[in-house]
Design a protein around this motif. Structure first.
Motif, PDB file in Angstrom:
ATOM      1  N   GLN A 339     -15.714   3.029  79.129  1.00 46.25           N
ATOM      2  CA  GLN A 339     -15.186   1.983  79.999  1.00 46.25           C
ATOM      3  C   GLN A 339     -13.915   1.384  79.385  1.00 46.25           C
ATOM      4  N   ILE A 340     -13.084   0.804  80.239  1.00 50.75           N
ATOM      5  CA  ILE A 340     -11.888   0.105  79.775  1.00 50.75           C
ATOM      6  C   ILE A 340     -12.269  -1.321  79.398  1.00 50.75           C
ATOM      7  N   ASP A 341     -11.885  -1.753  78.223  1.00 53.75           N
ATOM      8  CA  ASP A 341     -12.239  -3.094  77.753  1.00 53.75           C
ATOM      9  C   ASP A 341     -11.257  -4.106  78.327  1.00 53.75           C
ATOM     10  N   GLU A 342     -11.610  -4.644  79.480  1.00 50.13           N
ATOM     11  CA  GLU A 342     -10.799  -5.710  80.067  1.00 50.13           C
ATOM     12  C   GLU A 342     -11.729  -6.635  80.838  1.00 50.13           C
ATOM     13  N   ASP A 343     -11.347  -7.893  80.976  1.00 49.45           N
ATOM     14  CA  ASP A 343     -12.230  -8.888  81.570  1.00 49.45           C
ATOM     15  C   ASP A 343     -11.851  -9.226  83.006  1.00 49.45           C
ATOM     16  N   SER A 344     -11.198  -8.292  83.706  1.00 45.57           N
ATOM     17  CA  SER A 344     -10.847  -8.542  85.100  1.00 45.57           C
ATOM     18  C   SER A 344     -12.120  -8.610  85.939  1.00 45.57           C
ATOM     19  N   ALA A 345     -12.049  -9.274  87.077  1.00 41.40           N
ATOM     20  CA  ALA A 345     -13.212  -9.392  87.967  1.00 41.40           C
ATOM     21  C   ALA A 345     -13.671  -8.009  88.417  1.00 41.40           C
ATOM     22  N   ALA A 349     -17.443  -6.384  87.456  1.00 37.25           N
ATOM     23  CA  ALA A 349     -18.340  -5.952  88.526  1.00 37.25           C
ATOM     24  C   ALA A 349     -18.642  -4.464  88.418  1.00 37.25           C
ATOM     25  N   ASN A 350     -17.656  -3.691  88.009  1.00 32.23           N
ATOM     26  CA  ASN A 350     -17.823  -2.255  87.837  1.00 32.23           C
ATOM     27  C   ASN A 350     -18.874  -1.951  86.767  1.00 32.23           C
ATOM     28  N   THR A 351     -18.749  -2.597  85.629  1.00 34.09           N
ATOM     29  CA  THR A 351     -19.707  -2.400  84.534  1.00 34.09           C
ATOM     30  C   THR A 351     -21.112  -2.837  84.943  1.00 34.09           C
ATOM     31  N   ALA A 369     -16.996   0.178  75.586  1.00 36.74           N
ATOM     32  CA  ALA A 369     -15.775  -0.432  76.103  1.00 36.74           C
ATOM     33  C   ALA A 369     -14.670  -0.238  75.065  1.00 36.74           C
ATOM     34  N   THR A 370     -13.706   0.611  75.385  1.00 40.25           N
ATOM     35  CA  THR A 370     -12.665   0.967  74.424  1.00 40.25           C
ATOM     36  C   THR A 370     -11.400   0.139  74.642  1.00 40.25           C
ATOM     37  N   GLU A 371     -10.536   0.174  73.660  1.00 37.44           N
ATOM     38  CA  GLU A 371      -9.205  -0.409  73.813  1.00 37.44           C
ATOM     39  C   GLU A 371      -8.491   0.308  74.960  1.00 37.44           C
ATOM     40  N   PRO A 372      -7.627  -0.399  75.686  1.00 33.69           N
ATOM     41  CA  PRO A 372      -6.969   0.213  76.842  1.00 33.69           C
ATOM     42  C   PRO A 372      -5.829   1.157  76.450  1.00 33.69           C
ATOM     43  N   ASP A 373      -6.174   2.207  75.721  1.00 37.29           N
ATOM     44  CA  ASP A 373      -5.178   3.227  75.386  1.00 37.29           C
ATOM     45  C   ASP A 373      -5.866   4.581  75.310  1.00 37.29           C
ATOM     46  N   LEU A 374      -5.084   5.629  75.510  1.00 37.53           N
ATOM     47  CA  LEU A 374      -5.617   6.987  75.584  1.00 37.53           C
ATOM     48  C   LEU A 374      -6.314   7.403  74.303  1.00 37.53           C
ATOM     49  N   MET A 389     -24.623  13.906  74.289  1.00 34.57           N
ATOM     50  CA  MET A 389     -24.848  13.339  75.612  1.00 34.57           C
ATOM     51  C   MET A 389     -24.972  14.459  76.648  1.00 34.57           C
ATOM     52  N   ASP A 390     -25.851  14.252  77.641  1.00 34.92           N
ATOM     53  CA  ASP A 390     -26.011  15.246  78.707  1.00 34.92           C
ATOM     54  C   ASP A 390     -24.799  15.267  79.626  1.00 34.92           C
ATOM     55  N   ILE A 391     -24.189  14.098  79.816  1.00 36.97           N
ATOM     56  CA  ILE A 391     -23.057  13.980  80.718  1.00 36.97           C
ATOM     57  C   ILE A 391     -22.223  12.776  80.284  1.00 36.97           C
ATOM     58  N   ILE A 392     -20.920  12.853  80.514  1.00 34.60           N
ATOM     59  CA  ILE A 392     -20.012  11.763  80.144  1.00 34.60           C
ATOM     60  C   ILE A 392     -19.293  11.281  81.396  1.00 34.60           C
ATOM     61  N   ALA A 393     -19.245   9.969  81.564  1.00 32.01           N
ATOM     62  CA  ALA A 393     -18.442   9.360  82.618  1.00 32.01           C
ATOM     63  C   ALA A 393     -17.337   8.553  81.954  1.00 32.01           C
ATOM     64  N   VAL A 394     -16.162   8.555  82.562  1.00 32.50           N
ATOM     65  CA  VAL A 394     -15.035   7.868  81.932  1.00 32.50           C
ATOM     66  C   VAL A 394     -14.133   7.258  82.996  1.00 32.50           C
ATOM     67  N   SER A 395     -13.663   6.039  82.740  1.00 29.26           N
ATOM     68  CA  SER A 395     -12.630   5.401  83.553  1.00 29.26           C
ATOM     69  C   SER A 395     -11.316   5.529  82.789  1.00 29.26           C
ATOM     70  N   PRO A 396     -10.503   6.530  83.078  1.00 28.08           N
ATOM     71  CA  PRO A 396      -9.302   6.797  82.274  1.00 28.08           C
ATOM     72  C   PRO A 396      -8.252   5.693  82.428  1.00 28.08           C
ATOM     73  N   VAL A 397      -7.787   5.178  81.319  1.00 28.61           N
ATOM     74  CA  VAL A 397      -6.820   4.092  81.366  1.00 28.61           C
ATOM     75  C   VAL A 397      -5.488   4.584  81.915  1.00 28.61           C
ATOM     76  N   VAL A 398      -5.119   5.835  81.591  1.00 30.77           N
ATOM     77  CA  VAL A 398      -3.899   6.452  82.119  1.00 30.77           C
ATOM     78  C   VAL A 398      -4.239   7.841  82.646  1.00 30.77           C
ATOM     79  N   ALA A 399      -3.346   8.418  83.435  1.00 27.71           N
ATOM     80  CA  ALA A 399      -3.626   9.696  84.085  1.00 27.71           C
ATOM     81  C   ALA A 399      -3.267  10.900  83.226  1.00 27.71           C
ATOM     82  N   GLU A 400      -2.252  10.785  82.395  1.00 26.32           N
ATOM     83  CA  GLU A 400      -1.766  11.950  81.658  1.00 26.32           C
ATOM     84  C   GLU A 400      -2.392  12.039  80.261  1.00 26.32           C
TER      85      GLU A 400
END
Length: 621
Positions: A339-345, A349-351, A369-374, A389-400
């Motif tokens: 997850q991205i470590d940020e305190d936005s609403a 709610a996502n977490t 919850a990681t720092e917001p960098d690749l 882990m059987d499976i990994i889910a990730v919210s990528p902070v950047v696309a590239e």
């Protein structure tokens, strides 16, 4: 990953379900005469565009097989035989029969869009095969035909490069689907500098393809590879090539029907490559029953995965396909979530949605919850791989920049689900994306602004940008500009980097006002937090937000909708953070052997001051 119990094979189970359905008198029927709604609890109508096309014939078979064991449910099928007029009549008759839900493969996009929109106002509608204009339907299930065209181009270019320079011929149907595939195919082939030509058939049948080539053998002059848009067309091409003694020409085919024979032809070398394109019948029945029984909100779009195959891939794919009909076993699942470590609403709610759903579904989730960098996110993905882990889910902070670590996960046999944000990486490196259509969110905001201020002279827009390099920021900007550029009176005067932060939104708008004054008429913010920060900056400057300056934002958080009700915001495009249910369901599907979903796009609304107040106050985040 451990299986708690074993399941019967798909063939045995299908026979048992068919027998039960026959006994109950609920077998899928092709005729609705004498059908009374009182006989069953759920009545589902299916309007097929044209069952003479093999793909839709297979779709019907899959719908029938998937529906066979359902209790108190009847499916009514109608075949429009390629006629939009007949399809309209068919749908009207289905409504008269009292159907609770409609599944439709449209004959014609333009003619059927208003019809489907009208039905959607009465009952749920699942659109399949080809889309319609707008979003007046419950769910779309089908392939990404632009991606299919791109995949065809990659396969064709491999063959051309491995041999020597030869011409490329496309053969498809004069249809919306073929047009989408062809446009993407030609773009990629032309970019590579290869010559290509195209033949369109009135009907995508084997006889039509064979007759066309036999009547015009000159089409094959200088051709080394043929890209067939459907496997039915490919069969006609093969027959013509044999008759014309041109078996030196390679054939790349889109397998729309899933016939076993197509994999046989791939293994034998009759086809040089194949793109498997699933029908989605099982997914349609599942979505229909989930909605009817639970009255849940399905995703807006379920984009099915198309899979490029070479001869060496055929055996493994065949074995996987034979297991895919089985229901996912009860699995003990261990998921690592980056997850991205940020305190936005939105992020909070996502977490919460992820953790609460995991607990309810009995899935063990380790959330990091990681720092917001690749670099931080890459390190955490590698840690989860090492931990087994059987499976990994990730919210990528950047696309590239994700190719390397996603490749490592694939090599380790660990599936990856992308959540909320996408990546710029080959689709075979991850299993599914679950999130929003960010470009559409931007289009919705621009469309609203164009309607609201049309004819008022020049309109200056201040854009508040999300995190640089993230897929939501990039796509929300692209969608907004795509629509805004349609009217030269609407101009973005500045785009301010605000990083999805309320604090930065306030700081950047305040600094802009200090330097330039109020030289803009509207604000378009890539998320609610930045918009709410802008509201504070405007108020401190002495400007009335929502009145002196129109404000649009994206997300639909509770605070934003409160500001909308009070008039400080004018329009909000929803982007739901409540992805937990979809993520956990898809994790079970993937680990159960079903990887047919490529994208699951959430169903989202657009809120304005005229939106029903009860709907605004009932939001869950």
């Amino acid at each position: 990953m451990k299986k708690k119990n074993e399941r019967r094979g798909p063939k045995i189970r299908a026979l048992l379900l068919m027998a039960l359905a026959l006994t109950a008198g609920l077998l899928v029927t092709g005729c609705s005469r004498g059908v009374h709604k009182a006989q069953v609890k759920y009545l589902v109508g299916v309007s097929m565009a044209d069952e003479s096309v093999r793909w839709r014939e297979v779709l019907r078979e899959e719908l029938e097989d998937s529906a066979a064991g359902l209790e108190n449910t009847r499916f009514i099928f109608r075949n429009a035989s390629g006629s939009a007029a007949k399809q309209k009549e068919d749908i009207n008759r289905l409504l008269e029969d009292g159907i609770d839900l409609l599944i439709v493969t449209p004959t014609d996009v333009d003619q059927m869009t208003p019809v489907i929109a009208r039905v959607y106002g009465q009952i749920p509608v699942i659109v399949m095969d080809r889309g319609v204009e707008g979003f007046d339907y419950t769910e779309f299930i089908g392939p990404d035909n632009i991606l299919v065209g791109e995949q065809g181009a990659v396969l064709v270019e491999e063959i051309v490069d491995e041999a020597y320079y030869k011409g490329i011929l496309e053969i498809g149907e004069a249809s919306y689907i073929s047009e989408e595939r062809s446009r993407a195919f030609e773009k990629h082939v032309n970019k590579a500098g290869h010559y290509s030509n195209k033949v369109l058939l009135e009907k995508a049948t084997k006889d039509a393809a064979e007759d066309k080539l036999m009547a015009h053998p000159e089409y094959l002059s200088g051709v080394g590879v043929i890209f067939a848009h459907t496997d039915t067309v490919a069969q006609g091409i093969r027959r013509a090539l044999v008759r014309l003694d041109r078996r030196d020409i390679a054939v790349v085919v889109v397998d729309d029907s899933g016939d076993v024979e197509n994999l046989d032809l791939l293994e034998s070398g009759d086809y040089a490559a194949l793109i498997e394109c699933p029908t989605g019948g099982r997914e349609a029945v599942s979505a229909a029953m989930e909605f009817l029984k639970n009255d849940t909100q399905p995703p807006q779009q379920l984009i099915l995965r198309s899979t490029p195959l070479r001869a060496a891939d055929a055996r493994v794919y065949r074995e996987k396909s034979e297991r895919a009909g089985e229901a996912p076993a009860e699995l003990e699942i261990h998921m690592g979530y980056v997850q991205i470590d940020e305190d936005s609403a939105f992020r909070v709610a996502n977490t919460t949605s992820i953790l609460n759903t995991a607990k309810r579904e009995g899935i063990d989730v380790t959330l990091a919850a990681t720092e917001p960098d690749l670099a931080s996110q890459e390190a955490q993905v590698r840690a989860f791989i090492r931990e087994g882990m059987d499976i990994i889910a990730v919210s990528p902070v950047v696309a590239e920049g994700w190719e390397t670590v996603l490749g490592e996960a694939k090599a380790a046999g660990v599936p990856v689900i992308l959540c909320d944000r996408g990546v710029d990486a080959p689709i075979d490196l991850y299993d599914c994306f679950i999130g929003a259509d960010y470009q559409e969110e931007g289009r919705k905001c621009a469309d609203w602004l164009l309607r609201e201020r049309i004819g008022t002279g020049q309109v200056q827009v201040l854009e508040l940008l999300g995190t640089e390099g993230s897929s939501p920021a990039r796509d929300r900007h692209a969608g907004f500009m795509e629509e805004l550029d349609k009217d030269e009176n609407f101009v973005v005067c500045a785009s301010l980097p605000c990083d999805f932060s309320k604090e930065k939104g306030k700081q950047e708008v305040a600094a802009y006002l200090e330097e330039n004054g109020l030289d803009f008429d509207a604000i378009y913010a890539h998320n609610d937090d930045m918009a709410l920060g802008a509201v504070e900056a405007l108020e401190e400057y002495g400007v009335m937000p929502g009145a002196d300056v129109l404000i649009m934002s994206v997300d639909g958080t509770r605070d934003a909708l409160k500001a909308l009700r009070s008039g400080k915001l004018n329009a909000v495009a929803e982007c739901t953070p409540l992805l937990g249910p979809a993520i956990m369901e898809e994790a079970r599907e993937i680990l159960g052997g079903n990887t047919r979903a490529l994208k699951i796009l959430t169903n989202e609304q657009f809120f304005t001051s005229s939106t029903d107040q009860e709907l605004l106050s009932g939001r869950g985040y």
